[in-house]
Scaffold this active site. Structure first.
Site, mmCIF file in Angstrom:
data_model
loop_
_atom_site.group_PDB
_atom_site.id
_atom_site.type_symbol
_atom_site.label_atom_id
_atom_site.label_comp_id
_atom_site.label_asym_id
_atom_site.label_seq_id
_atom_site.Cartn_x
_atom_site.Cartn_y
_atom_site.Cartn_z
ATOM 1 N N GLU A 183 0.829 -1.208 0.000
ATOM 2 C CA GLU A 183 0.000 0.000 0.000
ATOM 3 C C GLU A 183 0.862 1.256 0.000
ATOM 4 O OE1 GLU A 183 -0.741 -2.698 1.782
ATOM 5 O OE2 GLU A 183 -2.601 -3.265 0.787
ATOM 6 N N HIS A 233 -12.433 -5.599 7.379
ATOM 7 C CA HIS A 233 -13.155 -5.424 6.116
ATOM 8 C C HIS A 233 -14.397 -4.578 6.359
ATOM 9 C CE1 HIS A 233 -10.710 -9.060 5.542
ATOM 10 N NE2 HIS A 233 -10.633 -8.683 4.288
#
Lengths: 464, 386
Positions: free
Chosen positions: B118, B189
C-alpha cells in the site's frame, strides 16, 4: 533560479538544451518493445514435463532441483566489489582502460562545485552555531557522490533527493542566492519560508523539494519514472528522461525502500536509485542497520541491475551514473541501483555531536586519508591544470560570494504571512479565509504581542 | 414508556404537535433496507434529470454502484491519456469488479497490477501525479490504507505546500478505497477511516451514496479537483444500490452538500450508506411522530459544505449527525461543533451523534455496534422531545 542551465564546461539556455535533445538522431528508447523474453518467462507456469530437472513453480520458473540440502550462507559469497577509476593520489588505476570521457573544463567545473558546497557548509554550520540559522546539514565527504552523479544527468531528468545532496542542486545550477534564500526562509525562497533549512527545491531542472520523511521519495521516484516512460510513449517528441533518486543507507531500512525498488522492477521504470552509504544513520553504525552485503546486494534480489562504486572517486561515480542512465532508458525502461560508498566526515546535523558515538580519531583519519575533493584536486594537479595559487584564489572568491549572498539573504524580508495559508489546496478554502480573518483580528487587537516587521507587508501580508 | 416532555421545553413545537402522545412504531424499524423502493435512488430516469441538472438530451442506464464506478473509470480513461488505474488485482477487473474490462480496453500500460504494497502504491501514485499524470490508485479495502498513511499525510497532502513557488503538486491524485460494513467484515473489512483523513489539511475526502453520485463525484475528483482526493466507496452498495445513471460525462461539485429531502423540524446530516438508514428512520418518524425531517448528504467530508448544514439547522433548530465510524473524534464531532458555533441561538436541543460505538467491529456484534434505523429513529424522537 536563473533560466540558464549550468552544464559542465559551458552554459546553455534551457531552450537550447531542449532543442538539441529533440534533434538527437537516437531512436527513442521506449519505442523498443517490452522485453519479450521476460514476458514469456513469467506469463505461463505449466506444472511439469515428465523427467524434467525442474518444476515450473509459478514463483520461480528457472530453478533446478537439487538433492543436496544446502542453505545459502551470505557470508560464503565474496562482497560485491567497489568500482573505482582513480586511486587516492588522483592517478588512474587501470592503465589499459579507454580515456576518461571527461573534459578538463568539466572536471574543473565539478571541482569548483564541490569546493563551493564544502565552503558553504563550513560557513553555514558556523552560522547555525551562532544562532543566525535554525538548522543545517553539511555533506562533507559526500560532495563527490552528488556532484559526480548529477553531472551525468540532463536538465530534463527529474531528481528526488533525501537532504544530503547539496552538490546535486549546485551541479544542476541552483545559485547561491537560492540556497541562502531557502536557508533563511526569506521572501525569495522557492519553498515560501515553509520548510526547515536544507529542504531545497527547484522547478527546472526539476529537483523536487526535499521532505524530512526518510525514504518516502523512493516509491515516488518509481511512479515519476513510470510517468516519464508513459509520456515518452504517448509523445515520441519528448526527450528521453529518467528519474534519479537519492537516499542514505539508513533510509534503505524503511518499508518505502522495499516498496519503491520492487515496484520499479515490476513496472520497468527508468529510475536510477543512488544510495549514499556513509556508514552512519545519525548514531547508528551500519552493523546495527543491516547484516547483508550493504544495500547493493538487495538490488540483485529485486531483479535490478546493481553496482557499488567508490563515492570518494568522482570519476567512478560519474561513469557509473552515466552508464546507469543509459541502462535505465534501455529495453523499454528499467531501474538501476548504485551504492556509493563514503564516510560521513561531519556530524549528522547541527543538532548532533557525533563524538558521542564514534571516535574523533576515526573521523580525523577519514578526513586526512581520503576525501573526494582532495582526490580530484590531486588529479587536476597531476594534469597540470590546477595549483596552489588557483586553489587559494578559488577559495577566496567562493567564500566572498557565499558571504555576500548570506548577508543579503539574512537581511531580506520574510514572505508575506498569507503564505502560511496558501498552497494547502490549489485555492484557499472558505474555512481558511475565515481563519485568516480571525488571525488578522488577533494581530490588530494585540499588536505588541506579534512582531511582524520582518514579514513582507506586515499584517497587510494577509491580503491576497 | 413514552417520556413526558419537560415543561420548559414545550415552547412552540409541542404547542403545535403532540409527539409525546405518539404511539410506538407499529411496524418494526430494523428491517433490511429495500433498495428497490428507497426514495434515495433514481428508479426511473425522470427524477434523475431533475436532481443532477442534466441536459434534457441525456440518456441513462440502470446500474449498480460498481458498474457506475466502472463506467466512470472508463469515461475517465477515454477522456484523457493522463489517467492511469492501478492497485492490487486491478488488471483482471478488481476484487469488486470495479475495473472490469478496462485493461483490455486501455492497455496494460495504463491499467495494471502493482505488487502488494500500500505504501508503494500511494508513493508511486504521488510520483506519477507530480509529473503531471492523473493516477487513480486503488487500495483494496480502506482497512488496509494505514501502511500508506505516511505517504498520504506527510507527502500527498503536503506536496503543494512545501513545493511552494516551484508549483510542484500531487493534485492529479485520486485514491479509491472500498469502505464501510457489509454484515460480516469484522475488524479488517469494515472500517470507515474518513475522519482520520478529514483531519489532514491538503486532502479532499469524498464519499458517494449512490451509483449516479459515485460517477459524478469520481469524475469531478479526477478532472476538476486539483488536490489529492481520498474517494471512499461504501462497498455494501456495490451490488445492492441500483439506479439510473447518465451515460455521458458529467460531474458533481466536490464542495457542495445536498439536501436530499426538505423538512422543518430537525436536520439529519449523514453520508454514504447510513443515509439509507436515515431515510427509513425518517419515514417511520414522519408517519408515527408527525415530524418533518430534513436529510442532508455531506458528499464531501472535507473541506465540507458548512453553509448548507448551517442554513438547514438555522431553519429547523435541531440536528442529528449519523455515521458508521465510531462516535469519538468522528465526523459528527466536527459537524456538531460547527453547528454549536454557527447556529447557537437557534438550537432547541443538543446536537445528537448517532454513530458506531467506541469499539472494534467484532464479527458477531456488528448489528449492535453500528447505527441502525432504530437508533436513528430514537434520536429523532428524543431530539424532538427535548
Amino acid at each position: 533560479m536563473t533560466p540558464l542551465i549550468y552544464l559542465p564546461g559551458r552554459v546553455r539556455s534551457a531552450h537550447a538544451v531542449r532543442c538539441s535533445l529533440l534533434k538527437s538522431p537516437l531512436q527513442h528508447p521506449f519505442r523498443s518493445s517490452y522485453p519479450l523474453s521476460l514476458h514469456k518467462r513469467w506469463s505461463t507456469s505449466l506444472s511439469q514435463r515428465p523427467g524434467s530437472d525442474r518444476v515450473r513453480f509459478p514463483g520461480a520458473v528457472n530453478s533446478k532441483f537439487t538433492t543436496e540440502m544446502a542453505f545459502i550462507n551470505p557470508m560464503d559469497k565474496p562482497g560485491i566489489p567497489t568500482y573505482r577509476v582513480m586511486d587516492s593520489d588522483g592517478v588512474l588505476i587501470d592503465k589499459s582502460r579507454s580515456e576518461l570521457s571527461v573534459s578538463n573544463e568539466e572536471a574543473l567545473a565539478w571541482y569548483r562545485n564541490m569546493l563551493t558546497v564544502s565552503i558553504m557548509d563550513v560557513i553555514m554550520f558556523e552560522a547555525q552555531r551562532q544562532g543566525r540559522l535554525s538548522f543545517y546539514m553539511v555533506s562533507a565527504g559526500e560532495e563527490g557522490i552528488s556532484v559526480g552523479s548529477a553531472a551525468a544527468l540532463t536538465p530534463d531528468d527529474v531528481v528526488f533527493a533525501q537532504y544530503r545532496e547539496t552538490g546535486v542542486f549546485q551541479q544542476r545550477g541552483f545559485a547561491l542566492k537560492n540556497f541562502m534564500s531557502q536557508l533563511f526562509a526569506n521572501a525569495n525562497d522557492n519553498g515560501r519560508g515553509r520548510n526547515m533549512p536544507v529542504h531545497y527545491g527547484c522547478e527546472y531542472p526539476k529537483t523536487h523539494t526535499i521532505s524530512s520523511t526518510l525514504a518516502t521519495q523512493i516509491p515516488q521516484a518509481s511512479g515519476a519514472a513510470y510517468a516519464l516512460k508513459l509520456q515518452a510513449l504517448q509523445n515520441p517528441d519528448t526527450p528521453p528522461r529518467i528519474v534519479a533518486c537519492y537516499f542514505g543507507e539508513g533510509a534503505a531500512s524503511e518499508g518505502d525502500f522495499h516498496a519503491g525498488l520492487n515496484i520499479a522492477a515490476t513496472r520497468s521504470c527508468p529510475v536510477v536509485f543512488i544510495c549514499r552509504n556513509n556508514g552512519y544513520a545519525i548514531s547508528t553504525p551500519t552493523l546495527e542497520q543491516y547484516r547483508g552485503d550493504g544495500i547493493a546486494s538487495r538490488g540483485v534480489g529485486y531483479g535490478i541491475d546493481t553496482i557499488r562504486v567508490d563515492g570518494n572517486d568522482i570519476f567512478a561515480v560519474y561513469e557509473a551514473m552515466k552508464a546507469a542512465r543509459t541502462l535505465a532508458l534501455s529495453q523499454g525502461g528499467k531501474p538501476v541501483l548504485i551504492e556509493a560508498m563514503s564516510y560521513r566526515v561531519s556530524h549528522h546535523s547541527t543538532s548532533d555531536d557525533s563524538f558521542a558515538y564514534r571516535a574523533r580519531v576515526e573521523v580525523e583519519d577519514w578526513k586526512r586519508r581520503d576525501n573526494p575533493i582532495i582526490r580530484l584536486r590531486k588529479w587536476l594537479e597531476n594534469e597540470g591544470i590546477w595549483n596552489e595559487d588557483m586553489e587559494r584564489q578559488a577559495r577566496e572568491s567562493i567564500r566572498k560570494e557565499v558571504l555576500r549572498e548570506f548577508g543579503e539573504a539574512e537581511r531580506a524580508k520574510k514572505p508575506a504571512i498569507r503564505f502560511a495559508f496558501e498552497d494547502v489546496y490549489d485555492e484557499v478554502t472558505e474555512e481558511a479565509r475565515e481563519q485568516m480573518k480571525e488571525l488578522r483580528r488577533i494581530l490588530e487587537e494585540y499588536p505588541e504581542e506579534y512582531d511582524l516587521r520582518s514579514f513582507e507587508g506586515g499584517v497587510k501580508g494577509l491580503d491576497s | 414508556m413514552v417520556p413526558i416532555p419537560r415543561a420548559c421545553r414545550l415552547v412552540g413545537l409541542y404547542g403545535r404537535r403532540s409527539y409525546s402522545t405518539a404511539p410506538s412504531p407499529s411496524t418494526r424499524l430494523n428491517l433490511p433496507i429495500d433498495y428497490k423502493s428507497t426514495p434515495l435512488l433514481h428508479h426511473t430516469p425522470s427524477s434523475l434529470a431533475n436532481s443532477l441538472n442534466l441536459p434534457p438530451s441525456s440518456t441513462s442506464k440502470s446500474m449498480n454502484l460498481y458498474t457506475a464506478i466502472n463506467a466512470a473509470l472508463r469515461t475517465a480513461l477515454s477522456k484523457s491519456d493522463k489517467v492511469m488505474l492501478f492497485g492490487e488485482d486491478v488488471a483482471f477487473g478488481g476484487v469488486f469488479r470495479c475495473s472490469m474490462d478496462l485493461q483490455t480496453e486501455f492497455g496494460s500500460e495504463r491499467v495494471f497490477n502493482t505488487p502488494l504494497t500500500e505504501q508503494g502504491i500511494i508513493g508511486f501514485a504521488i510520483g506519477a501525479a507530480a509529473e503531471g499524470m492523473k493516477p487513480v490508485a486503488e487500495i483494496q479495502f480502506a482497512d488496509y490504507v494505514f501502511p500508506a498513511f505516511d505517504q498520504i499525510v506527510n507527502e500527498a497532502a503536503k506536496f503543494r505546500y512545501r513545493e511552494g513557488a516551484t508549483g510542484g503538486n500531487a493534485g492529479g491524485l485520486v485514491i479509491r478505497m472500498p469502505c464501510g460494513a457489509v454484515g460480516h467484515g469484522a475488524l479488517y473489512h469494515s472500517q470507515s477511516p474518513e475522519a482520520l483523513f478529514a483531519h489532514i489539511p491538503g486532502l479532499q475526502v469524498v464519499i458517494p451514496r449512490s451509483p449516479s453520485q459515485a460517477k459524478g463525484l469520481l469524475l469531478a475528483s479526477i478532472f476538476e479537483s486539483k488536490n489529492p482526493v481520498v474517494f471512499m466507496e461504501p462497498k455494501v452498495l456495490y451490488r445492492a444500490a441500483v439506479e439510473h445513471v447518465p451515460s455521458e460525462y458529467y460531474t458533481i461539485p466536490l464542495n457542495k452538500a445536498e439536501v436530499i429531502k426538505p423538512g422543518n423540524d430537525v436536520t439529519i446530516i449523514s453520508y454514504g450508506q447510513p443515509l439509507y438508514l436515515c431515510s427509513a428512520a425518517i419515514a417511520a418518524a414522519e408517519k408515527n411522530l408527525g415530524a418533518s425531517v430534513e436529510l442532508i448528504d455531506l458528499r464531501t467530508i472535507y473541506p465540507w459544505d458548512r453553509q448548507t448544514v448551517l442554513d438547514s439547522v438555522n431553519k429547523t433548530g435541531r440536528a442529528i449527525v449519523v455515521h458508521e465510524s465510531m462516535v469519538n473524534f468522528g465526523v459528527g464531532a466536527e459537524v456538531a461543533a460547527t453547528i454549536q458555533t454557527g447556529a447557537f441561538l437557534r438550537l432547541e436541543a443538543p446536537v445528537q451523534r448517532v454513530a458506531g460505538w467506541s469499539t472494534h467491529t467484532g464479527l458477531t456484534y456488528e448489528k449492535l455496534i453500528l447505527p441502525d434505523v432504530t437508533r436513528i429513529y430514537d434520536a429523532i424522537k428524543r431530539t424532538l422531545e427535548y
